[in-house]
Design an enzyme around this catalytic site. Sequence first.
Site, PDB file in Angstrom:
ATOM      1  N   SER A 150       0.856  -1.196   0.000  1.00  0.00           N
ATOM      2  CA  SER A 150       0.000   0.000   0.000  1.00  0.00           C
ATOM      3  C   SER A 150       0.884   1.235   0.000  1.00  0.00           C
ATOM      4  CB  SER A 150      -0.874   0.013   1.261  1.00  0.00           C
ATOM      5  OG  SER A 150      -1.478   1.278   1.421  1.00  0.00           O
ATOM      6  N   TYR A 163      -1.539  -0.806  10.151  1.00  0.00           N
ATOM      7  CA  TYR A 163      -1.678  -1.144   8.725  1.00  0.00           C
ATOM      8  C   TYR A 163      -0.424  -0.714   7.951  1.00  0.00           C
ATOM      9  CZ  TYR A 163      -3.712  -0.985   3.983  1.00  0.00           C
ATOM     10  OH  TYR A 163      -3.958  -1.149   2.644  1.00  0.00           O
TER      11      TYR A 163
HETATM   12  N1  LIG Z   1      -8.584  -0.155  -1.933  1.00  0.00           N
HETATM   13  C1  LIG Z   1      -7.565   0.634  -1.673  1.00  0.00           C
HETATM   14  O1  LIG Z   1      -7.660   1.867  -1.680  1.00  0.00           O
HETATM   15  C2  LIG Z   1      -6.208   0.016  -1.348  1.00  0.00           C
HETATM   16  C3  LIG Z   1      -5.096   0.866  -1.326  1.00  0.00           C
HETATM   17  C4  LIG Z   1      -3.860   0.320  -1.029  1.00  0.00           C
HETATM   18  C5  LIG Z   1      -3.729  -1.037  -0.803  1.00  0.00           C
HETATM   19  N2  LIG Z   1      -4.833  -1.837  -0.828  1.00  0.00           N
HETATM   20  C6  LIG Z   1      -4.654  -3.266  -0.575  1.00  0.00           C
HETATM   21  O2  LIG Z   1      -5.247  -4.017  -1.594  1.00  0.00           O
HETATM   22  C7  LIG Z   1      -5.584  -5.316  -1.097  1.00  0.00           C
HETATM   23  C8  LIG Z   1      -7.011  -5.661  -1.484  1.00  0.00           C
HETATM   24  O3  LIG Z   1      -7.883  -4.784  -0.799  1.00  0.00           O
HETATM   25  P1  LIG Z   1      -9.267  -4.297  -1.403  1.00  0.00           P
HETATM   26  O4  LIG Z   1      -9.165  -2.844  -1.565  1.00  0.00           O
HETATM   27  O5  LIG Z   1      -9.641  -5.159  -2.542  1.00  0.00           O
HETATM   28  O6  LIG Z   1     -10.221  -4.529  -0.117  1.00  0.00           O
HETATM   29  P2  LIG Z   1     -11.408  -5.547   0.121  1.00  0.00           P
HETATM   30  O7  LIG Z   1     -11.842  -5.272   1.527  1.00  0.00           O
HETATM   31  O8  LIG Z   1     -12.400  -5.447  -0.970  1.00  0.00           O
HETATM   32  O9  LIG Z   1     -10.704  -6.986   0.036  1.00  0.00           O
HETATM   33  C9  LIG Z   1      -9.982  -7.577   1.096  1.00  0.00           C
HETATM   34  C10 LIG Z   1     -10.405  -9.040   1.154  1.00  0.00           C
HETATM   35  O10 LIG Z   1      -9.612  -9.719   2.142  1.00  0.00           O
HETATM   36  C11 LIG Z   1     -10.467 -10.624   2.815  1.00  0.00           C
HETATM   37  N3  LIG Z   1      -9.958 -10.973   4.144  1.00  0.00           N
HETATM   38  C12 LIG Z   1      -9.835 -10.154   5.216  1.00  0.00           C
HETATM   39  N4  LIG Z   1      -9.409 -10.845   6.270  1.00  0.00           N
HETATM   40  C13 LIG Z   1      -9.239 -12.133   5.867  1.00  0.00           C
HETATM   41  C14 LIG Z   1      -8.830 -13.317   6.522  1.00  0.00           C
HETATM   42  N5  LIG Z   1      -8.522 -13.342   7.824  1.00  0.00           N
HETATM   43  N6  LIG Z   1      -8.788 -14.463   5.806  1.00  0.00           N
HETATM   44  C15 LIG Z   1      -9.121 -14.468   4.481  1.00  0.00           C
HETATM   45  N7  LIG Z   1      -9.521 -13.377   3.806  1.00  0.00           N
HETATM   46  C16 LIG Z   1      -9.582 -12.214   4.511  1.00  0.00           C
HETATM   47  C17 LIG Z   1     -11.787  -9.863   2.931  1.00  0.00           C
HETATM   48  O11 LIG Z   1     -12.877 -10.708   3.234  1.00  0.00           O
HETATM   49  C18 LIG Z   1     -11.883  -9.202   1.580  1.00  0.00           C
HETATM   50  O12 LIG Z   1     -12.557 -10.005   0.633  1.00  0.00           O
HETATM   51  C19 LIG Z   1      -5.332  -5.267   0.396  1.00  0.00           C
HETATM   52  O13 LIG Z   1      -4.075  -5.837   0.677  1.00  0.00           O
HETATM   53  C20 LIG Z   1      -5.310  -3.787   0.684  1.00  0.00           C
HETATM   54  O14 LIG Z   1      -4.560  -3.484   1.850  1.00  0.00           O
HETATM   55  C21 LIG Z   1      -6.077  -1.342  -1.104  1.00  0.00           C
END
Ligand SMILES: NC(=O)c1ccc[n+]([C@@H]2O[C@H](COP(=O)([O-])OP(=O)(O)OC[C@H]3O[C@@H](n4cnc5c(N)ncnc54)[C@H](O)[C@@H]3O)[C@@H](O)[C@H]2O)c1
Length: 259
Positions: A150, A163
């Site tokens: 991130s 985080y």
């Molecule tokens: N969306 C953003 O702005 C953003 C920015 C930077 C980084 N990220 C990173 O991108 C990645 C994907 O995030 P996203 O934005 O798609 O969010 P999201 O919340 O849509 O997806 C995260 C997924 O992880 C699953 N999860 C959480 N805990 C879990 C566990 N204990 N076991 C199994 N699955 C689990 C959730 O159920 C969810 O489906 C993450 O690593 C997030 O930190 C997202």
Amino acid sequence: MSEDGIERDGLKPGDVVVVTGGGGGFGRAFAKRFARAGARIAVWELNPESGAETERQVKALGGEARFFRVDLSKASDIEAAARETLAVFGAPYCLVNNASVYPRGEVLDLSPEAWDLTFRVNLTAPFLVVKAFGPAMIEKKRGVVINISSGRALEGAPKGANYAASKAALLSLTKSLALEWAKHRIRVNAIIPGQSLTAMPLENTSEAAMHAKAAVENPLGRVGYPEDMAGLAMFLASSDAAYMTGQGVAMNGGAVLAP
Ligand SMILES: NC(=O)c1ccc[n+]([C@@H]2O[C@H](COP(=O)([O-])OP(=O)(O)OC[C@H]3O[C@@H](n4cnc5c(N)ncnc54)[C@H](O)[C@@H]3O)[C@@H](O)[C@H]2O)c1
């Protein structure tokens, strides 16, 4: 073989891709993009509805997918799901360590339990996932690991020290593992997404506020979308990225550039 005589390996139809958090915003986009390239997808997800929905959507594209319910905060779940995945699909070509949690709070308010959960899901799980599949991938002498970090890893996060620190550590794990596994012809890179339209940021803001902020502050004038990340993941898994390992690649509309 290419014109320069260098053999460049990359994702091929039939290769297996494991996507953790495969029911989430980015996770589903990764699953569908890799499936369109002919990969067989192991959807690892805690949420049974969203995990099964990703499996359904991949199959609707004519692809092959299977949902494995796994709680990544538990080592025993990871070991069991890895055994099952290997039995069903065989050795993966690509691991996408994508799932994460983001319990929010200033340091003084964050409980040790929230800190611990963040590190277990965001850092220890990727470590355990690569350990679980490493021997099978090493035997094949080919493979790719893509860790989803991130921008917060580099910038810090108010109400998110847990985080940000976990994502910085994931970048560091990426580099060390890249050095260790280069000899096995397994490349390890990270994606550093900027703020993107998924459920995760919407825990803390509204869609309208995200668009308004990005229109003013983001050099390219918009938020990121799961498809933006999926395109980069596809590149990192492809033979075009054959000479790339140990890198953290930002996909953020230029968010870190001065306006
Ligand atoms: N969306 C953003 O702005 C953003 C920015 C930077 C980084 N990220 C990173 O991108 C990645 C994907 O995030 P996203 O934005 O798609 O969010 P999201 O919340 O849509 O997806 C995260 C997924 O992880 C699953 N999860 C959480 N805990 C879990 C566990 N204990 N076991 C199994 N699955 C689990 C959730 O159920 C969810 O489906 C993450 O690593 C997030 O930190 C997202």
